[in-house]
Design an enzyme around this catalytic site. Structure first.
Site, PDB file in Angstrom:
ATOM      1  N   GLU A   1      -4.238  20.428 -21.620  1.00 44.40           N
ATOM      2  CA  GLU A   1      -4.919  21.496 -21.425  1.00 44.40           C
ATOM      3  C   GLU A   1      -5.437  21.789 -20.015  1.00 44.40           C
ATOM      4  O   GLU A   1      -5.831  21.193 -19.178  1.00 44.40           O
ATOM      5  CB  GLU A   1      -6.602  20.933 -22.226  1.00 44.40           C
ATOM      6  CG  GLU A   1      -7.586  22.262 -21.869  1.00 44.40           C
ATOM      7  CD  GLU A   1      -9.070  21.640 -22.034  1.00 44.40           C
ATOM      8  OE1 GLU A   1      -9.874  22.449 -22.677  1.00 44.40           O
ATOM      9  OE2 GLU A   1      -9.276  20.344 -21.937  1.00 44.40           O
TER      10      GLU A   1
ATOM     11  N   ASP B   1      -6.714  16.022 -22.496  1.00 43.71           N
ATOM     12  CA  ASP B   1      -7.792  17.081 -21.982  1.00 43.71           C
ATOM     13  C   ASP B   1      -8.043  17.073 -20.876  1.00 43.71           C
ATOM     14  O   ASP B   1      -7.642  16.023 -20.176  1.00 43.71           O
ATOM     15  CB  ASP B   1      -9.279  16.156 -22.641  1.00 43.71           C
ATOM     16  CG  ASP B   1     -10.529  16.991 -22.420  1.00 43.71           C
ATOM     17  OD1 ASP B   1     -10.576  18.048 -23.306  1.00 43.71           O
ATOM     18  OD2 ASP B   1     -11.247  16.430 -21.807  1.00 43.71           O
TER      19      ASP B   1
END
Length: 605
Positions: free
Chosen positions: A343, A314
Site C-alpha cells: 500500500e 499495509d
C-alpha cells in the site's frame, strides 16, 4: 531472587515453533517470563546457539540458533542458574509442506475479493464475545464489533467464487484488543494469534485449505509500521527503542514524499517515518535489529503455517525504507515465486513507480524495494470520477483512464499492479455513482480488461454504497444476509432484490469471462486517445485479441473502425461478450450512451 520452587517461569515463546529447510538458517527465539534474563541457556543440540541477547527488561531473552536441519526435530532448551538446571523447555522444528518454497503467488490472472471479516458473515455466533478481549459485540454500534468471522467466510466461499474471484484478501485477522474500533484489526495486539472473535488459528488454516480446494488463493494483510497500544510487547517493551517515541506525542505528517525528496529536511523525514499513525497505533522501530527480525520471522511463520499465497503490506512506505528492503528481501529469498502488494498511497506515477521492484526511478537513490506489486491509487481515483464526467475535454472523462495508463513505462511490471475502484479506506464506487448501474458497469469493464490484478470490494457486486466522509463504518457496512434475522439475504440468489440481482449477474458474467482470457491477464495493450469521450483499446497476444469500446456520453455514438486498423487489420469480425452477437469490423460501430462493447476478435476463415 526467584523462588526455586518455580520450575518453568516462561509465559511466551515466539515464534512458537519453526520449520526445517528454510533458506535463512538463523532463528531468533523470544523467551518471555519472570526474570528470564537471569538465566544461562544451553541446548540439547550442542553448538547451535550463535547469539544470546539480554535487554534492559529482565523478562526478555532473545536466543539465536542455527537451524541447520532439513527435517523435523525437537530441541530442548536448558535454563541454568550458576551451573544448576532450573528448568527445560521443548522447542519444535517442524517439517514443511511439500514444495513450500516454490509456492506461486497471486498474479494478473487472478481477481482479488477484499473482505473485512467483522462485516461479512457471522458463521459462529458463540465467538461474538470473548472473555479475554476488551471490546464486546454490539452490532447496533456502527464502529463496534459486529460478529463476522472466519467461519462465515468459509461458509460463503462458493458465493465468492461464483463472482469470478480467485483470491481473498482479508483485512488483518490477528488479535486487535483495543477498547473501541477494534473491528478493523489494524491495531494488532498479538501477531501470532487470530482474533478469537474471528475464530482460531486452526480456523485460518482451514480457510486457506478450503480456498485451495476450490483453486483459490489467500492473501494475508500484514502491518510492519505499527501495532496497537494493547499489544503485549508494547505494554511491556523488550527494549526502550522497540517503538519510536518523541519527547511529546508526535503523529506522522503523512508526507510520504519526504522519503524520496532530496530537498526534504531531516526533521520532516523523521516525523514521517517515526511519527505514530494515530494515538492508538505506536510506531514500530524496524531499525532495531530485534524488531526487524521479529517482524520478518512472523511474516514467514504465517506463510508457512497458513499456506499463504501472498501478502498485502499495509502502509509500506511509512516505515524506514532500507529496513523494509531487508524485510522484503528476506521473504522473497524464501519464496522466489511469491507475490506481495504494498500500500503506497501516492497518486503521482513517478513516486509510486519508485517503490516497485527494479524501478528505474529508484535507481536514482540506488534503491530497490524488491517489492513485486503496488496498489494503483491513480487509476482508482480516475475510476471514481470519470463516469460522472459527460464532457470529453482534454483532462476529463475517458482521458483520465487513458492518461493514467500512459505512465506504464515507469513501472518495471505494470501487469503486477493491483487495480481497484474502491477499498475499505475509500468512498464506495456505488456511492460515487449514486447507484447508477450503467456507471458501475463501465467501471467494472475497465477494471476487468486493463492491465493489472483486479481487486473487488465485498458487497459492491450487489450494489452496496457508502461514503467515508460520513465515517469509516459507512463504507464497511454489514453484508446483507450474513447474520441470522437479516431482512435481505444477498448470498442466496433466490432472495436477492431485483437491483442486487442486476449488479451480481453482471459482475459474475464479466469476471467469469475474464478467467478465460490470457490476453487480458498477460497480453499487450494498445489504446487510442479518447475522442468525444469514447475510449477504445485492445488487449492482445500472439493468438487472440479483445477490443474494448467505452462510450462515456449520455447519448448514442457511432465510430468509424478505420482509425483502429493497426489492431484490426487481420480481423474481420468480433463477437460481443455479453450478447454473443457477431459484428462486421469493416462497418461503423454504434454504441449506446453510458455503455460499452467488449469484442472477441476473429480472423477470416
Amino acid at each position: 531472587m526467584m523462588n526455586p520452587k518455580i520450575q518453568a517461569p516462561l509465559i511466551r515463546i515466539e515464534p512458537p515453533f519453526w520449520y526445517a529447510g528454510m533458506q535463512e538458517k538463523e532463528l531468533q527465539i523470544l523467551f518471555y517470563g519472570d526474570a528470564i534474563g537471569q538465566y544461562f541457556i544451553e541446548t540439547s543440540e550442542k553448538g547451535i546457539i550463535t547469539k544470546v541477547t539480554k535487554t534492559d527488561n529482565p523478562r526478555f531473552l532473545f536466543v539465536t540458533i542455527n537451524v541447520k536441519w532439513d527435517y523435523a526435530k525437537e530441541i530442548i532448551f536448558i535454563f541454568k542458574r550458576n551451573t544448576k538446571t532450573v528448568f527445560t523447555q521443548k522447542y519444535c522444528i517442524k517439517q514443511r509442506r511439500e514444495n513450500a518454497a516454490d509456492r506461486k503467488g497471486f498474479d494478473s490472472s487472478d481477481v482479488v475479493y477484499l473482505i473485512m471479516p467483522d462485516r461479512f458473515c457471522n458463521g459462529n455466533g458463540p465467538n461474538d464475545n470473548d472473555k479475554t478481549t476488551n471490546e464486546k459485540y454490539n452490532r447496533d454500534l456502527p464502529g463496534g464489533r459486529h460478529g463476522g468471522d472466519l467461519n462465515g467466510i468459509i461458509k460463503e466461499l462458493d458465493y465468492i467464487k461464483a463472482i469470478g474471484a480467485t483470491a481473498i484478501w482479508n483485512t488483518p485477522v490477528c488479535l486487535d484488543d483495543e477498547h473501541e474500533f477494534s473491528y478493523h484489526t489494524y491495531a494488532q495486539s498479538d501477531v501470532y494469534r487470530v482474533d478469537p472473535r474471528y475464530g482460531t488459528n486452526d480456523d485460518y488454516v482451514r480457510l486457506s485449505a478450503e480456498l485451495h480446494k476450490r483453486g483459490m488463493k489467500l492473501i494475508h494483510d500484514y502491518v510492519t509500521n505499527h501495532w496497537g497500544l494493547e499489544h503485549w510487547l508494547v505494554k511491556d517493551l523488550p527494549t526502550r527503542d522497540w517503538i519510536n517515541v518523541f519527547e511529546t506525542y508526535t503523529e506522522t505528517n503523512h508526507k510520504r514524499t519526504t522519503v524520496i525528496d532530496v530537498n526534504a529536511s531531516k526533521i520532516d523525514r523523521q516525523q514521517c517515518l517515526e511519527g505514530w499513525f494515530v494515538p492508538t497505533m505506536p510506531d514500530l522501530n524496524i531499525a532495531n535489529p530485534l524488531v526487524l527480525k521479529y517482524l520478518t520471522q512472523n511474516a514467514i511463520w504465517w506463510i508457512e503455517y497458513a499456506d499463504l499465497d501472498g501478502l498485502r503490506i499495509d502502509t509500506f512506505n511509512y516505515a524506514e525504507p532500507l529496513q523494509m528492503v531487508k524485510w522484503t528481501n528476506a521473504i522473497m529469498k524464501e519464496y522466489p515465486n511469491f507475490n506481495m502488494v504494498g500500500e503506497i498511497t501516492q497518486r503521482n506515477h513517478g513516486i509510486l513507480a519508485y517503490w516497485q521492484k527494479d524501478s528505474k526511478t529508484g535507481e536514482i537513490h540506488n534503491f530497490n524495494s524488491n517489492l513485486p506489486s503496488l496498489m494503483d491509487f491513480s487509476l482508482c481515483d480516475a475510476l471514481q470520477m470519470v463516469f460522472n464526467e459527460d464532457d470529453g475535454s482534454w483532462d476529463r472523462g475517458m482521458t483520465r483512464i487513458y492518461d493514467s495508463l500512459t505512465f506504464d513505462f515507469l513501472y518495471p511490471n505494470p501487469h503486477n499492479l493491483m487495480i481497484f475502484a474502491e477499498n475499505h479506506d475509500s468512498k464506495r464506487l456505488n456511492y460515487c455513482y449514486n447507484n447508477d448501474l450503467k456507471k458501475y458497469k463501465l467501471a467494472m469493464v475497465v477494471l476487468a480488461t486493463v492491465r493489472g490484478i483486479p481487486q473487488l470490494y465485498y458487497g459492491s457486486e450487489i450494489g452496496m454504497a457508502g461514503d467515508q466522509y460520513i465515517g469509516d463504518a459507512d463504507i464497511r457496512q454489514d453484508f446483507p444476509g450474513g447474520w441470522d434475522g437479516d431482512e435481505i439475504n444477498a448470498f442466496d440468489p433466490n432472495l436477492r432484490t431485483e437491483e442486487q440481482k442486476s449488479y451480481f449477474e453482471f459482475t459474475r458474467k464479466l469476471f467469469q469471462w475474464r478467467k478465460t482470457r490470457p490476453e487480458i491477464h498477460f497480453g499487450k495493450t494498445t489504446h487510442y486517445i479518447p475522442e468525444d469521450n469514447i475510449y477504445v483499446y485492445f488487449r492482445y497476444n500472439e493468438d487472440d485479441s479483445v477490443m474494448v469500446i467505452i462510450n462515456n456520453n449520455r447519448e448514442e455514438r457511432t465510430i468509424a473502425t478505420k482509425r483502429f486498423n493497426e489492431n484490426l487489420e487481420k480481423y474481420t469480425t468480433g463477437t460481443s461478450v455479453f450478447t454473443n452477437r457477431s459484428t462486421d469490423l469493416k462497418n461503423d460501430l454504434t454504441i449506446k450512451g453510458k455503455s460499452f462493447l467488449i469484442l472477441e476478435l476473429h480472423q477470416a476463415q
